[in-house]
Scaffold this motif. Structure first.
Motif, mmCIF file in Angstrom:
data_model
loop_
_atom_site.group_PDB
_atom_site.id
_atom_site.type_symbol
_atom_site.label_atom_id
_atom_site.label_comp_id
_atom_site.label_asym_id
_atom_site.label_seq_id
_atom_site.Cartn_x
_atom_site.Cartn_y
_atom_site.Cartn_z
ATOM 1 N N LYS A 225 0.703 -1.259 0.098
ATOM 2 C CA LYS A 225 0.101 0.006 0.002
ATOM 3 C C LYS A 225 0.936 1.147 0.017
ATOM 4 O O LYS A 225 0.573 2.303 -0.718
ATOM 5 N N ALA A 226 1.995 1.183 0.759
ATOM 6 C CA ALA A 226 2.795 2.481 0.771
ATOM 7 C C ALA A 226 3.479 2.767 -0.584
ATOM 8 O O ALA A 226 3.586 3.946 -0.963
ATOM 9 N N GLY A 227 3.715 1.601 -1.422
ATOM 10 C CA GLY A 227 3.900 1.790 -2.747
ATOM 11 C C GLY A 227 5.384 2.399 -3.253
ATOM 12 O O GLY A 227 5.855 2.696 -4.097
ATOM 13 N N HIS A 228 6.525 1.988 -2.124
ATOM 14 C CA HIS A 228 7.755 2.328 -2.604
ATOM 15 C C HIS A 228 8.398 1.369 -3.504
ATOM 16 O O HIS A 228 8.223 0.042 -3.302
ATOM 17 N N THR A 229 8.953 1.772 -4.568
ATOM 18 C CA THR A 229 9.397 0.634 -5.620
ATOM 19 C C THR A 229 10.945 0.887 -5.814
ATOM 20 O O THR A 229 11.521 1.869 -5.367
ATOM 21 N N PHE A 230 11.519 -0.065 -6.459
ATOM 22 C CA PHE A 230 13.116 -0.251 -6.611
ATOM 23 C C PHE A 230 13.323 -0.831 -8.009
ATOM 24 O O PHE A 230 12.470 -1.742 -8.361
ATOM 25 N N SER A 231 13.839 -0.130 -8.680
ATOM 26 C CA SER A 231 14.163 -0.482 -10.043
ATOM 27 C C SER A 231 15.348 -1.751 -10.129
ATOM 28 O O SER A 231 16.396 -1.723 -9.932
ATOM 29 N N HIS A 232 14.848 -2.813 -10.419
ATOM 30 C CA HIS A 232 15.447 -4.115 -10.047
ATOM 31 C C HIS A 232 16.069 -4.493 -11.344
ATOM 32 O O HIS A 232 15.453 -4.683 -12.393
ATOM 33 N N ALA B 214 15.341 -3.112 -14.974
ATOM 34 C CA ALA B 214 14.373 -3.771 -15.758
ATOM 35 C C ALA B 214 12.880 -3.861 -15.348
ATOM 36 O O ALA B 214 12.023 -3.590 -16.186
ATOM 37 N N VAL B 215 12.567 -3.705 -14.188
ATOM 38 C CA VAL B 215 11.320 -3.751 -13.649
ATOM 39 C C VAL B 215 11.077 -3.139 -12.245
ATOM 40 O O VAL B 215 12.201 -3.263 -11.569
ATOM 41 N N ASN B 216 9.961 -2.463 -11.823
ATOM 42 C CA ASN B 216 9.759 -2.106 -10.440
ATOM 43 C C ASN B 216 9.346 -3.040 -9.611
ATOM 44 O O ASN B 216 8.437 -3.481 -9.620
ATOM 45 N N MET B 217 10.030 -3.040 -8.485
ATOM 46 C CA MET B 217 9.653 -4.287 -7.466
ATOM 47 C C MET B 217 9.170 -3.269 -6.458
ATOM 48 O O MET B 217 10.001 -2.159 -5.754
ATOM 49 N N VAL B 218 8.102 -3.805 -5.396
ATOM 50 C CA VAL B 218 7.837 -3.131 -4.333
ATOM 51 C C VAL B 218 8.529 -3.580 -3.297
ATOM 52 O O VAL B 218 8.652 -4.732 -2.970
ATOM 53 N N ILE B 219 9.140 -2.653 -2.488
ATOM 54 C CA ILE B 219 9.908 -3.104 -1.461
ATOM 55 C C ILE B 219 9.825 -2.067 -0.224
ATOM 56 O O ILE B 219 9.181 -1.196 -0.121
ATOM 57 N N PRO B 220 10.302 -2.437 1.074
ATOM 58 C CA PRO B 220 9.994 -1.614 2.063
ATOM 59 C C PRO B 220 10.808 -0.158 1.876
ATOM 60 O O PRO B 220 11.756 -0.309 1.239
ATOM 61 N N LYS B 221 10.463 0.776 2.712
ATOM 62 C CA LYS B 221 10.950 2.164 2.401
ATOM 63 C C LYS B 221 12.491 2.095 2.608
ATOM 64 O O LYS B 221 13.252 2.681 2.239
ATOM 65 N N GLU B 222 12.679 1.287 3.640
ATOM 66 C CA GLU B 222 14.373 1.268 3.919
ATOM 67 C C GLU B 222 14.653 -0.071 4.232
ATOM 68 O O GLU B 222 14.504 -0.882 5.139
#
Length: 335
Positions: free
Chosen positions: A124-131, A309-317
């Motif tokens: 729900k928080a929606g932080h993503t990481f370019s993986h 290559a893709v956006n993965m949802v991860i914890p903010k920290e």
């Protein structure tokens, strides 16, 4: 082009963790509803079904956000569905993983919790990481085949243990103790294979191996830290090669394998880094490879990194206990 669907598509593997996923799905579904997340859901019915589901969802129904409910194998199928379409750039896709499976290796690098409500809060928080994503070319009866992976791939003992573990799962058996028993059994019967390894066009290894792991992330094999220095957005694979080790030496170093220090403590271990890896077995075609729990035929193997290559949802920290060097994780807010 199909109009973009704003909802998440939740892809549930009901067989993950020996059926735990199916039993717990009603609980998970209710938490998603309670958190106000708009979603549709679908349960997979057979192996590789999630690949078809995700690809068709992107191409025909306009979905751009996916939640994988299952283990590393389910994540792998969702990733392959994303990359086996050419309607939209994969960087337009967002994926989240709700871990239920046996190994759950990908989530360990980012310290994603196992509690469903906590994972859903992260989504729900929606932080993503370019993986980064790994692209593997292998051969099936001489024909080249392609498979993508999020976390890691392995050959040699790694693949044999994976295959043995999968047979145990089919019998309704799982867990860390059974996995370690599988490792011991395979150590007793595995015969080392000669391989030549090229990294970015240069031969770096020409010897027999016990096990070989290639990864974007740190963990493989149900919590073993096989690539302790891997960074999932640095545009390079980490490769760990283990030559023949006695079963007694392996047993004495189990703790070191789980905390990653084995790469320094075992003289039989070598590590490499690079963007493109080629692995040739001698004799030819004598090795199989596993990617996130699925065994694939056979060598030679060509690996290529697909950066961010893709956006993965991860914890903010995300937790970064290892490596100690400065983290290069970069977050971006969900659009």
């Amino acid at each position: 082009m199909t109009e973009t669907n704003p909802k998440w598509l939740v892809v549930v593997n009901p067989k993950a963790s020996v059926g735990k996923s199916e039993r717990d799905w009603p609980i998970i579904k209710q938490i998603l509803i309670d958190e106000g997340i708009e979603f549709d859901d679908v349960l997979t019915e057979y192996p590789r079904h999630a690949i078809e589901i995700v690809r068709n969802a992107i191409v025909e129904k306009g979905y751009r956000k996916f939640i994988s409910v299952g283990g590393d194998g389910t994540n792998n199928e969702v990733i392959n569905g994303i990359f086996m379409q050419d309607v939209v750039p994969t960087t337009d896709i967002t994926m989240a993983a709700l871990p239920i499976g046996t190994g759950n290796d990908w989530r360990r690098t980012f310290d994603i919790p196992l509690e469903y409500d906590e994972v859903i809060k992260i989504i729900k928080a929606g932080h993503t990481f370019s993986h980064d994503i790994g692209k593997l070319t292998y051969y099936n009866d001489g024909d080249p085949k392609i498979r993508y992976f999020l976390n890691a791939a392995g050959t040699g003992l790694d693949e044999m243990v994976c295959n043995t573990t999968n047979l145990m799962k089919q019998q309704g058996k799982g867990g860390t103790i059974r996995y370690l028993m599988s490792v011991v059994k395979c150590l007793l019967k595995y015969k080392v294979t000669h391989v030549q390894i090229e990294v970015d066009g240069q031969q770096v290894f020409d010897d027999s191996i016990l096990s070989l792991s290639v990864g974007n992330c740190r963990f493989n094999g149900g919590g073993m830290m096989m690539m302790p220095n891997a960074i999932p957005d640095d545009g390079q694979f980490d490769i760990t090669v283990i030559r023949k080790v006695s079963i007694f030496k392996f047993a004495a170093n189990v703790k070191n394998i789980y905390d990653g220090t084995f790469i320094h403590k075992l003289k039989e271990v070598q590590t490499f880094r690079g963007k493109k890896i080629r692995i040739v077995s001698i004799p030819p075609h004598s090795l199989k490879v596993e990617t996130e729990g699925e065994t694939l035929n056979n060598s030679p193997f060509d690996f290529e990194i697909l950066p961010k290559a893709v956006n993965m949802v991860i914890p903010k920290e995300p937790a970064q206990k290892k490596p100690k060097k400065k983290s290069r994780f970069k977050k971006k807010a969900k659009k």
